[in-house]
Write a protein that holds these residues in place. Sequence first.
Motif, short mmCIF file in Angstrom:
data_model
loop_
_atom_site.label_atom_id
_atom_site.label_comp_id
_atom_site.label_asym_id
_atom_site.label_seq_id
_atom_site.Cartn_x
_atom_site.Cartn_y
_atom_site.Cartn_z
N ARG A 1 75.07 29.24 -52.29
CA ARG A 1 76.04 28.09 -52.65
C ARG A 1 75.65 27.13 -51.40
O ARG A 1 76.01 27.37 -50.18
CB ARG A 1 77.54 28.54 -52.44
CG ARG A 1 78.42 27.33 -52.19
CD ARG A 1 78.66 26.71 -53.58
NE ARG A 1 79.49 25.31 -53.02
CZ ARG A 1 80.82 25.29 -52.85
NH1 ARG A 1 81.41 26.25 -52.99
NH2 ARG A 1 81.38 23.99 -52.55
N ARG A 2 74.97 26.00 -51.67
CA ARG A 2 74.77 25.03 -50.73
C ARG A 2 75.77 23.89 -50.64
O ARG A 2 76.56 23.49 -51.55
CB ARG A 2 73.40 24.41 -51.14
CG ARG A 2 72.15 25.08 -51.20
CD ARG A 2 70.77 24.47 -51.94
NE ARG A 2 69.80 25.43 -51.40
CZ ARG A 2 68.80 25.64 -52.31
NH1 ARG A 2 68.61 24.77 -53.25
NH2 ARG A 2 67.51 26.32 -52.09
N VAL A 3 75.92 24.01 -49.36
CA VAL A 3 77.14 22.89 -48.75
C VAL A 3 76.29 21.69 -48.47
O VAL A 3 75.33 21.82 -47.52
CB VAL A 3 77.86 23.49 -47.57
CG1 VAL A 3 78.84 22.45 -47.29
CG2 VAL A 3 78.87 24.73 -48.40
N ALA B 1 85.20 19.14 -38.57
CA ALA B 1 85.24 18.69 -39.96
C ALA B 1 84.35 19.64 -41.03
O ALA B 1 84.64 19.87 -42.12
CB ALA B 1 84.78 17.43 -40.08
N ILE B 2 83.32 19.80 -40.34
CA ILE B 2 82.13 20.58 -41.14
C ILE B 2 82.53 22.07 -41.11
O ILE B 2 82.59 22.81 -42.18
CB ILE B 2 80.77 20.78 -40.33
CG1 ILE B 2 80.16 19.37 -40.39
CG2 ILE B 2 79.64 21.62 -41.15
CD1 ILE B 2 80.06 18.69 -41.83
N ALA C 1 84.91 26.33 -44.73
CA ALA C 1 86.12 27.17 -45.14
C ALA C 1 86.57 26.89 -46.37
O ALA C 1 86.75 27.91 -47.02
CB ALA C 1 87.18 26.99 -43.98
N LYS C 2 86.62 25.53 -46.67
CA LYS C 2 87.23 25.40 -48.18
C LYS C 2 86.14 25.98 -49.16
O LYS C 2 86.57 26.36 -50.19
CB LYS C 2 87.03 23.78 -48.35
CG LYS C 2 87.69 23.32 -49.52
CD LYS C 2 87.79 21.99 -49.79
CE LYS C 2 88.33 21.77 -51.35
NZ LYS C 2 87.38 21.77 -52.41
N LEU D 1 85.78 28.18 -37.96
CA LEU D 1 86.04 28.67 -39.69
C LEU D 1 86.80 29.85 -39.65
O LEU D 1 87.65 30.01 -40.46
CB LEU D 1 84.77 28.82 -40.02
CG LEU D 1 84.54 29.21 -41.57
CD1 LEU D 1 83.43 28.25 -42.56
CD2 LEU D 1 84.21 30.63 -41.66
N PRO D 2 86.72 31.17 -38.97
CA PRO D 2 87.60 32.21 -39.35
C PRO D 2 89.05 31.95 -39.11
O PRO D 2 89.66 32.45 -40.12
CB PRO D 2 86.99 33.02 -38.10
CG PRO D 2 85.88 32.70 -37.38
CD PRO D 2 85.69 31.17 -37.83
#
Length: 775
Positions: free
Chosen positions: A360-362, A404-405, A410-411, A434-435
Amino acid sequence: MRWPTSFLASLPIIGGDSSLSRFPVWRNPTVRMFVRYASAALVATVLIVLALAPYASALVEQWSRNDVELRSRLVFNSIRHSFSELLAANDKAGIEDLFARVANDDRVLGLGFCVDPGVLRFQTKLMPSTFSCKKAARSETASFSSITDDGTHLIAASFPIAVRNAKGHLVILHDLSFATKRSAEARTFLTAALVGIVLVSTLLAALAVLAVVRRWLIGLRESLSSAAQGQNIEEMTSRLGPIGEELRLALRKMDLNRVASVDTERTEWTAETIREVMNGELANAQVIVVSNREPYIHNHEADGIKLQIPASGLVSALEPVTRACGGTWIAHGSGSADQEMADSEGRIRVPPDNPGYTLRRVWISEHEQEGYYYSLANEGLWPLCHIAFVRPTFRAADWDTYRAINERFAKAVVDEATTDSPIVLVQDYHFALLPRMVRARLPKATIITFWHIPWPNSETFSIFPWKEEIVQGLLGSSIVGFHTQFHCNNFIETADRFIESRIDREHASITLSGRETFIRPYPISIEWPPAALGAQKPVAECRSAVRERLGIPAETHLAVGIERFDYTKGILDRMLAIDALLTAHPEWKGRFVFVQAAAPTRSKLPAYAALQAEAQRLAAEINDRHGINGVAPVHLVIRHHDPAEVFELFRAADVCIVSSLHDGMNLVAKEFVASRDDEQGVLALSTFAGASRELSEALMVNPYDPHSMGVAIERALTMPAAEQRERMRLMRDLIRNRNVYRWAGQMLLDASRLRKKQHVLEIAALHQNGGKRRS
Ligand code: F6P
């Protein structure tokens, strides 16, 4: 008194059954249980009877005495009037007649009339000869005294009587021996009744217990066999009532222990083992990997879209593992053709030739990439953690972008999660926040964060302006992993120093806001055997092919260095060592070449651009100084090399130089060893790379000392083939066993253990709540 031990041991209730075991019926556990239970009950009964008997006798005797006293009063009341009249009339014959009639009663032994000072004036004929008025108590009211006459127990009741001409006491003697008889009868009856009641109730209780135990045993057997076959034990145990709940907990604990007892040292870790762990321990668990670098990059090139596998230790370690686990890998889509190749959600199945998982590319804009990746991650955290004498730079705006990234990724994790408790494998310093963000949205997720670079001591880390946030962010994980114990210790010290938390050094855990995070060393490794080795030609062919391609004579000794063009790798330092070597041993000029394959990386950053320029300048200088007969000693090849090319270079080399100034692990060292199935070649390895903790048969070098490193390279070039083989064999054995599947397997088993523990705690909480509700 001392009981012979053999006798005690033979008592069934004490447990000795050796003598009885020759009887087949005694071998039946139910019979044994019943006999033990019944004999224990019998012994208890005997003890109770022995304890109660004296009380029973005393009670019966007291009753009998009361009885006699009552009877005496009745007799007295019934004759009082007649006796008073006869006494007043001094009618001796009438009195003797009255006494004789009363004494007809079996229990009345005799009657008499005592006058002061203790003289017996009238009496029945059979009055015991030993009786004297002095033996009977005489007072103003009725009184009773016990008398023993020739062994017979008597009660003398005396009642005061006064008439005109006479005053004295009417004495009625009763035989009390019937009371002794009665008390003996009562004792016998009590014993018989108690034994009877106990035996009957024991029998009934034993039958009831046996029925329940039998039901439990059957349920237990079925549950255990279900558990052993990995089947669901919920339904089976729920039929067993409260004991079922206990059993379920016990089985879960056993299961935890089973996971804990998987011997990661002895298990032969392969992709298949990982699949087994996923299908067994973690059946139905979804694995989500998060990293900045993606495993497959699609780029537009002159001849169309090209697939690139990046030069990243992280990718080379995680890719085979993710292939084995399946699941989803979330990463930055950094290739120029990435969007075209993915669907509208950024998803693409990979590896392209044999899809096994979803990438899944962000998407990250150029501007965001500047702040998050180049600046905060690679100009801030990277030099800070590596302590490579490049000053870290921090800007508040970059920190905002980094946050923000992290939020965006995380989303993406939450979007990709198909359960509320996925296993999230977070990679590296790009995602320290992120964790915690994922934890807030998926509280039941198992989050394992692996920090691929070193963690410095707390003093060094204190430079980082947002240190508290970074540490708190990481502590959203269930486990934070590092390559070495040393880095784990540094992290624990940092948390201890900068945030309010509870540190448990024995279990290496940090508890923040009631949540415990374990800090564990997981030394990363490579796939074994490496996929890139499969297509390799024999070593001799690789040697000649590489020498031919580089335009160097066939017999030239070759040393290689292969990595990203990063200042932490000590590329300049190894060139200085080669300079030192050729200066000290000019006989190697023209006979020795060093090839540095360096993949451009983070070139936008001044420190990287400067390094590249300095390396080119230094290479030219060394070549000027030591080049001879058209043989330049340093070949600097600045471009990306595919894994196959990298492995060909490794196989062509006599020496591989890994001279990192500081490195979490360094997988190049392990890949070199893995590439040498001919068991030849020497690894010169920096003591500042995590790999030096494991590959102790390498020649250790200090990259900060060009002279000693030059000496080590010379020693490597002249090392006898037999010694090379010995060293290489030991290192290959170690990597074969401690390969990347073991690295991932250890993390997955720890994840499984935590999940089961969490499950047990949830059940226990349900128990407690249920208990509270009931009470
Ligand atoms: O060493 C940390 C690390 O993430 C490695 O795992 C990897 O080899 C390298 O950095 C990747 O760097 P980048 O993705 O910035 O090119």
